[in-house]
Scaffold this motif. Structure first.
Motif, PDB file in Angstrom:
ATOM      1  N   SER A  80       0.827  -1.214   0.000  1.00 25.48           N
ATOM      2  CA  SER A  80       0.000   0.000   0.000  1.00 25.48           C
ATOM      3  C   SER A  80       0.856   1.256   0.000  1.00 25.48           C
ATOM      4  O   SER A  80       0.382   2.332  -0.386  1.00 25.48           O
ATOM      5  N   PHE A  81       2.112   1.143   0.416  1.00 22.31           N
ATOM      6  CA  PHE A  81       2.998   2.302   0.432  1.00 22.31           C
ATOM      7  C   PHE A  81       3.363   2.754  -0.980  1.00 22.31           C
ATOM      8  O   PHE A  81       3.871   3.862  -1.156  1.00 22.31           O
ATOM      9  N   SER A  82       3.121   1.939  -1.971  1.00 20.86           N
ATOM     10  CA  SER A  82       3.454   2.329  -3.345  1.00 20.86           C
ATOM     11  C   SER A  82       2.613   3.508  -3.808  1.00 20.86           C
ATOM     12  O   SER A  82       2.958   4.175  -4.788  1.00 20.86           O
ATOM     13  N   ARG A  83       1.523   3.777  -3.095  1.00 20.77           N
ATOM     14  CA  ARG A  83       0.665   4.915  -3.469  1.00 20.77           C
ATOM     15  C   ARG A  83       1.104   6.215  -2.789  1.00 20.77           C
ATOM     16  O   ARG A  83       0.535   7.267  -3.052  1.00 20.77           O
ATOM     17  N   LEU A  84       2.088   6.134  -1.918  1.00 20.89           N
ATOM     18  CA  LEU A  84       2.558   7.325  -1.225  1.00 20.89           C
ATOM     19  C   LEU A  84       3.609   8.051  -2.057  1.00 20.89           C
ATOM     20  O   LEU A  84       4.313   7.437  -2.861  1.00 20.89           O
ATOM     21  N   PRO A  85       3.738   9.355  -1.858  1.00 19.90           N
ATOM     22  CA  PRO A  85       4.749  10.112  -2.624  1.00 19.90           C
ATOM     23  C   PRO A  85       6.179   9.638  -2.352  1.00 19.90           C
ATOM     24  O   PRO A  85       7.000   9.601  -3.269  1.00 19.90           O
ATOM     25  N   ASP A  86       6.473   9.291  -1.102  1.00 16.66           N
ATOM     26  CA  ASP A  86       7.824   8.869  -0.748  1.00 16.66           C
ATOM     27  C   ASP A  86       7.942   7.358  -0.836  1.00 16.66           C
ATOM     28  O   ASP A  86       7.737   6.642   0.138  1.00 16.66           O
ATOM     29  N   ARG A  87       8.266   6.852  -2.015  1.00 15.78           N
ATOM     30  CA  ARG A  87       8.387   5.406  -2.207  1.00 15.78           C
ATOM     31  C   ARG A  87       9.669   4.861  -1.604  1.00 15.78           C
ATOM     32  O   ARG A  87       9.850   3.664  -1.499  1.00 15.78           O
ATOM     33  N   HIS A  88      10.567   5.776  -1.207  1.00 12.64           N
ATOM     34  CA  HIS A  88      11.831   5.323  -0.635  1.00 12.64           C
ATOM     35  C   HIS A  88      11.741   5.082   0.866  1.00 12.64           C
ATOM     36  O   HIS A  88      12.716   4.630   1.467  1.00 12.64           O
ATOM     37  N   MET A  89      10.608   5.372   1.467  1.00 16.52           N
ATOM     38  CA  MET A  89      10.496   5.250   2.919  1.00 16.52           C
ATOM     39  C   MET A  89      10.794   3.837   3.388  1.00 16.52           C
ATOM     40  O   MET A  89      11.528   3.623   4.358  1.00 16.52           O
ATOM     41  N   LEU A  90      10.233   2.837   2.703  1.00 17.66           N
ATOM     42  CA  LEU A  90      10.432   1.453   3.112  1.00 17.66           C
ATOM     43  C   LEU A  90      11.899   1.048   2.987  1.00 17.66           C
ATOM     44  O   LEU A  90      12.454   0.398   3.877  1.00 17.66           O
ATOM     45  N   ALA A  91      12.520   1.423   1.880  1.00 22.03           N
ATOM     46  CA  ALA A  91      13.929   1.093   1.689  1.00 22.03           C
ATOM     47  C   ALA A  91      14.791   1.787   2.735  1.00 22.03           C
ATOM     48  O   ALA A  91      15.733   1.196   3.279  1.00 22.03           O
ATOM     49  N   ASP A  92      14.473   3.049   3.042  1.00 22.51           N
ATOM     50  CA  ASP A  92      15.246   3.783   4.033  1.00 22.51           C
ATOM     51  C   ASP A  92      15.122   3.143   5.417  1.00 22.51           C
ATOM     52  O   ASP A  92      16.115   3.037   6.152  1.00 22.51           O
ATOM     53  N   GLU A  93      13.917   2.736   5.779  1.00 23.24           N
ATOM     54  CA  GLU A  93      13.727   2.164   7.113  1.00 23.24           C
ATOM     55  C   GLU A  93      14.451   0.826   7.252  1.00 23.24           C
ATOM     56  O   GLU A  93      15.085   0.555   8.281  1.00 23.24           O
ATOM     57  N   LEU A  94      14.393  -0.012   6.235  1.00 27.03           N
ATOM     58  CA  LEU A  94      15.081  -1.297   6.317  1.00 27.03           C
ATOM     59  C   LEU A  94      16.594  -1.107   6.332  1.00 27.03           C
ATOM     60  O   LEU A  94      17.305  -1.759   7.114  1.00 27.03           O
ATOM     61  N   ALA A  95      17.106  -0.219   5.493  1.00 27.90           N
ATOM     62  CA  ALA A  95      18.553   0.021   5.458  1.00 27.90           C
ATOM     63  C   ALA A  95      19.028   0.632   6.776  1.00 27.90           C
ATOM     64  O   ALA A  95      20.096   0.264   7.291  1.00 27.90           O
ATOM     65  N   THR A  96      18.252   1.557   7.334  1.00 25.62           N
ATOM     66  CA  THR A  96      18.623   2.158   8.614  1.00 25.62           C
ATOM     67  C   THR A  96      18.602   1.119   9.723  1.00 25.62           C
ATOM     68  O   THR A  96      19.504   1.073  10.574  1.00 25.62           O
TER      69      THR A  96
END
Length: 486
Positions: A109-125
């Motif tokens: 569902s996050f694919s509909r958000l403007p910031d598609r990098h949020m998931l990648a950023d959280e996992l990498a962090t």
């Protein structure tokens, strides 16, 4: 092509202001190691430090003494039994990242958000936080190893939405478990099937990407004895292995090629279709090339860029004898007699950053901007675009020397985003010791400083005013080969 002496290496690096984050070296013109960055001498190295350099992301203050008191055998056993080690501290740090525990449908569902990098950023962090603060250090190293082995690039199609589940359900549960279980889990991973295009693999136009990589990169190795015909047949076996709209594995029977296949000399044909792919996994797991290939990669990661043949054979034998027990294979590495004389391994950028934060007892608040530094150095987690994963040899990383040195300078001068390091305790102890250079060398590298390095640092700090000598001494030690290699 410029060659640096050891003194030029240190003075060129630290000349000018170390309190700014602007580049301080402009003369590195080639991706080969300058003379002053040659591997350190391993004679007389502390065996506890050597173990910590290979079986953890690096020592923390006081850690060497703790392991010496505990005994290396008991410490290694504790690390192998990682699930018995409380890790409340790191778990508390991760509570802010809600996406780490979400299911695939919610993550999509996050694919509909403007910031598609949020998931990648959280996992990498979260990956960085775990590496720095977890007490389960050997386990986190193995998580990193298998994340490279089953590499998935974070920014292709729906992969950013699915890699979090892959990390949680494929890599982390099996990192010190059984290789066969991990391979099967990876083969059913929606993130892997999307990344390697098996979601496009159907009988009318088979896609060979996953078939090729599961043999070349995940099991047999490029010289493992398979042919182009085997790749085609394996692709046919995996037709219909796909992902549904909720981001879950699904077998689409109408897409499957039910005709007979022949893989590595074995005939495959089933009534249900899905078991064709399952049978391929069993064939690959039973093939003699698989434990040899896995052993080679493990030894390369933990021991030497050029893996010693005797150790590889020993680890491969352990994998065969234990049906793929990763814990037994890792133990075989660290208990092998050749481990004690392993040559230096250059820290990859992620390892350098983590070891720097650990040895200085730094605090990292999870600021995602720090990931940009790793990205600039070519080693942000899950950011390698090809499925072979981040390289594991020194020659692959020597082009980033300028960024490596600036990373150290920015860290100790308070210029890394989200990182706080209190260097004053080190300075106070160094002054109390009476020999600041020797103290910092021991504190940051775990080894006595060599005569050559000592002379270079002494000459350099004599040219500085007293107020800067301790900071510059710390910087000189941390950018020296003694710290940059493990």
């Amino acid at each position: 092509m410029t060659q640096f002496s050891r003194r030029t290496f240190i003075t060129g690096l630290l000349a000018g202001s170390v309190v700014a984050c602007s580049p301080v070296i402009t003369r590195v013109e080639r991706p080969t190691m300058p003379e002053g960055f040659a591997p350190p001498n391993t004679q007389g190295r502390n065996p506890v430090v050597h173990l910590l350099n290979r079986a953890s992301y690096g020592m923390r203050p006081g850690m060497v003494q703790q392991v010496e008191n505990m005994g290396t055998a008991d410490w290694l056993q504790q690390q192998l039994d990682y699930d018995t080690i409380p890790d409340r501290g790191v778990n508390l740090r991760l509570r802010r990242y809600d996406t780490l525990t979400m299911n695939s449908a919610d993550l999509l569902s996050f694919s509909r958000l403007p910031d598609r990098h949020m998931l990648a950023d959280e996992l990498a962090t979260a990956t960085l936080i775990r590496a720095v603060f977890s007490e389960r250090q050997l386990y986190e190293l193995l998580v990193g190893f298998w994340s490279d082995h089953f590499s998935i690039y974070h920014y292709k199609n729906e992969v950013p939405n699915l890699k979090t589940v892959d990390d949680r359900e494929v890599i982390r549960p099996h990192a010190l478990g059984n290789f066969a279980d991990m391979l099967r889990a990876s083969a059913h991973s929606p993130a892997m099937l999307v990344y390697l295009d098996n979601v496009q693999n159907e009988k009318s136009h088979p896609n060979e990407n996953y078939a090729r990589e599961i043999m070349e990169l995940h099991t047999l190795g490029v010289d493992g004895g398979y042919t182009e015909d085997d790749i085609k047949e394996v692709a046919r076996c995996f037709t219909g292995w796909s992902v549904n709209e909720n981001g879950e594995f699904v077998f689409i029977s109408d897409w499957h090629d039910y005709d007979e296949k022949r893989v590595l000399g074995e005939t495959i044909r089933s009534e249900d279709g899905k078991s064709d792919g399952d049978r391929v996994l069993e064939i690959l797991l039973a093939h003699p090339s698989t434990p040899q290939f896995i052993a080679t990669k493990l030894v390369r990661r933990f021991v030497a860029d050029d893996p010693p043949a005797a150790m590889v054979d020993s680890v491969a034998s352990t994998l065969r004898g234990t049906q793929g027990n990763i814990k037994a294979a890792v133990r075989a590495i660290f208990e092998h007699p050749d481990f004690a004389t392993a040559p230096p391994k250059l820290k990859r950028p992620f390892e350098l950053l983590v070891s720097l934060l650990r040895v200085t007892n730094a605090n990292y608040n999870g600021n995602k901007d720090l990931l940009q530094r790793l990205e600039a150095m070519g080693h942000r987690p899950f950011d390698y675009p090809t499925p072979d994963g981040y390289p594991d040899t020194a020659q692959s990383w020597t082009g980033s020397l300028l960024n490596r040195w600036n990373l150290v300078i920015d860290a100790i001068s308070g210029s890394l985003p989200g990182v706080t390091i209190d260097m004053q305790p080190f300075y106070d102890l160094a002054q109390a010791d009476g020999d600041a250079v020797a103290y910092m060398a021991a504190a940051f590298t775990g080894h006595a400083i060599t005569t050559q390095d000592r002379q270079a640092i002494d000459i350099f700090i004599e040219e500085q005013n007293a107020g800067e000598q301790l900071l510059r001494t710390a910087g000189a030690v941390l950018v020296s080969p003694a710290f940059q290699w493990r």
